[in-house]
Design an enzyme around this catalytic site. Structure first.
Site, mmCIF file in Angstrom:
data_model
loop_
_atom_site.group_PDB
_atom_site.id
_atom_site.type_symbol
_atom_site.label_atom_id
_atom_site.label_comp_id
_atom_site.label_asym_id
_atom_site.label_seq_id
_atom_site.Cartn_x
_atom_site.Cartn_y
_atom_site.Cartn_z
ATOM 1 N N ASP A 82 0.791 -1.258 -0.002
ATOM 2 C CA ASP A 82 -0.080 -0.023 0.103
ATOM 3 C C ASP A 82 0.927 1.343 -0.138
ATOM 4 O O ASP A 82 1.969 1.207 0.429
ATOM 5 C CB ASP A 82 -0.904 -0.034 1.115
ATOM 6 N N GLU A 177 -0.109 -1.347 5.760
ATOM 7 C CA GLU A 177 1.052 -0.720 6.484
ATOM 8 C C GLU A 177 0.956 0.509 6.998
ATOM 9 O O GLU A 177 1.137 0.833 8.144
ATOM 10 C CB GLU A 177 2.486 -1.166 6.001
#
Length: 409
Positions: A82, A177
């Site tokens: 991400d 994350e």
């Protein structure tokens, strides 16, 4: 363009931005698109035990040991898919500035967006090298797609060079994350590594095994709204009261005034009106003792103001996010740092041990039983429109990963 750059460009052009405050995991479905692509690429490479977790979006794979009659540790490499919610990751337009001559880099002439050498003096170290930039309207996504690309490049090297000795290598790619929940559903037992490295750092040579202890704090201020014309001795303006609370916190303990091991209080978001204000803070410190003191002070400020005004106006909720992985790395797993330093030196890179002023998946994984320091990726200016990466640094990072594997073979 090299294969590494082709990979990197392919990954950053996919929008995988995560999103705060979502009840689902991962926080955005679009992250899974990159996960599916990585699953396909690892399968084509010939990796073993390739898994794409359709529910949670994780990708796992194995490169089997080619050592006979030799028992060596299973080593893992992990990166996140991400990108930060801070700046758009949609329609990223990467380009390479070859043989950077120094000075400003015009990212977008039409919009007047310039990567300023005066504001980014570290650019001077890249004169003569190739830099990857955007058009200035999005982030680049080197955090952490540089790490993803480097791990994939390392994986293909060992899969296509069976003559190079190596033990079993485990690979893991995580979602979310950037919103602090990247390993909420990570299968540590199934991953089966003795230890791992996250490849999620910055400038070439950075090696990190210390990070902040971190907490999220929500301050709620309950005001009392009446017409401003008849408000004397009646109104409690929650906006002003929230400012009063902030004024009780140490003035220099904020991100703009701290560095290195210095912690801070950071009001990250605010919403509300006279009637009610909610402020989301983050609290950080490398020292476990100072971290506890900061949380206690935050609560004490609310208690003091409630006593001052004689009412339960200020409420505080504090939730720990992650802790300093140093206590899980040293001294028992000092070999992880020593071998990472050796691997860098073998690649002609000077190691720079620095504390992380934030956290990584590795911080939480270390407390979940998987010791996991953090390695550089060659990217800089993460989470913003002026993010960039150095081609040569990324190539060196691949060599560092290969060298680490060799040192454990």
């Amino acid at each position: 363009m090299s294969q590494l750059m082709e990979r990197f460009f392919r990954y950053v052009k996919m929008d995988t931005q995560s999103m705060d405050g979502q009840a689902c995991f991962p926080s955005t479905e679009k992250q899974k698109e990159l996960g599916r692509l990585l699953f396909q690429e690892l399968t084509r490479m010939g990796a073993s035990d390739v898994v794409f977790d359709e529910e949670y979006g994780y990708v796992y794979a194995t490169i089997l040991s080619n050592l006979e009659n030799k028992d060596v540790p299973v080593i893992g490499f992990i990166a996140h898919m991400d990108t930060s919610p801070a700046v758009s990751g949609s329609q990223v337009k990467p380009r390479i500035v070859e043989n950077y001559p120094g000075g400003d880099i015009v990212l977008n002439r039409e919009l007047g967006i310039v990567l300023s050498a005066a504001e980014n003096p570290e650019l001077s170290q890249f004169v003569g090298k190739s830099l990857i930039v955007t058009d200035g309207t999005t982030l680049l996504g080197a955090d952490d797609k540089a790490g993803v690309a480097e791990i994939m490049e390392m994986a293909e090297f060992f899969l296509t060079h069976p003559d190079v000795p190596h033990g079993t290598i485990r690979i893991g790619f995580t979602p979310d994350e950037e919103v602090g929940q990247g390993v909420d559903h990570f299968d540590v037992e199934g991953f089966g590594a003795d230890f791992a490295y996250t490849v999620d750092g910055g400038d070439l040579g950075e090696l990190e095994y210390e990070n902040f202890n971190a907490a999220g704090a929500k301050l709620t201020v309950n005001g009392y709204s009446v017409h401003p014309g008849s408000a004397k001795n009646k109104m409690r303006n929650a906006v002003l009261l929230s400012q009063e609370f902030q004024g009780l916190l140490p003035v220099h303990e904020n991100p703009a005034s701290t560095e290195g091991y210095e912690g801070f209080f950071h009001p990250d978001a605010i919403k509300g009106s006279v009637e009610k204000v909610v402020v989301d803070y983050i609290i950080r410190d490398h020292s476990k003792e100072k971290f506890a003191q900061k949380k206690a002070l935050f609560q004490k400020c609310a208690d003091f103001l409630n006593e001052k005004y004689g009412a339960e106006i200020f409420t505080v909720e504090i939730r720990d996010s992650y802790y300093n992985m140093k206590e899980k790395i040293l001294p028992e797993n000092a070999h992880l740092i020593e071998n990472a330093q050796k691997a860098m030196e073998m690649a002609g890179v000077e190691p720079k041990i620095v504390p992380i002023r934030g956290g990584t998946d590795g911080a939480r994984l270390s407390f979940m039983g998987l010791p996991c320091p953090n390695l550089c990726t060659g990217g800089l200016n993460f989470h913003g429109r002026f993010e960039y990466a150095c081609v040569e640094s990324m190539e060196s990072c691949v060599e560092i990963l290969k060298n680490i594997v060799g040192l454990y073979a």
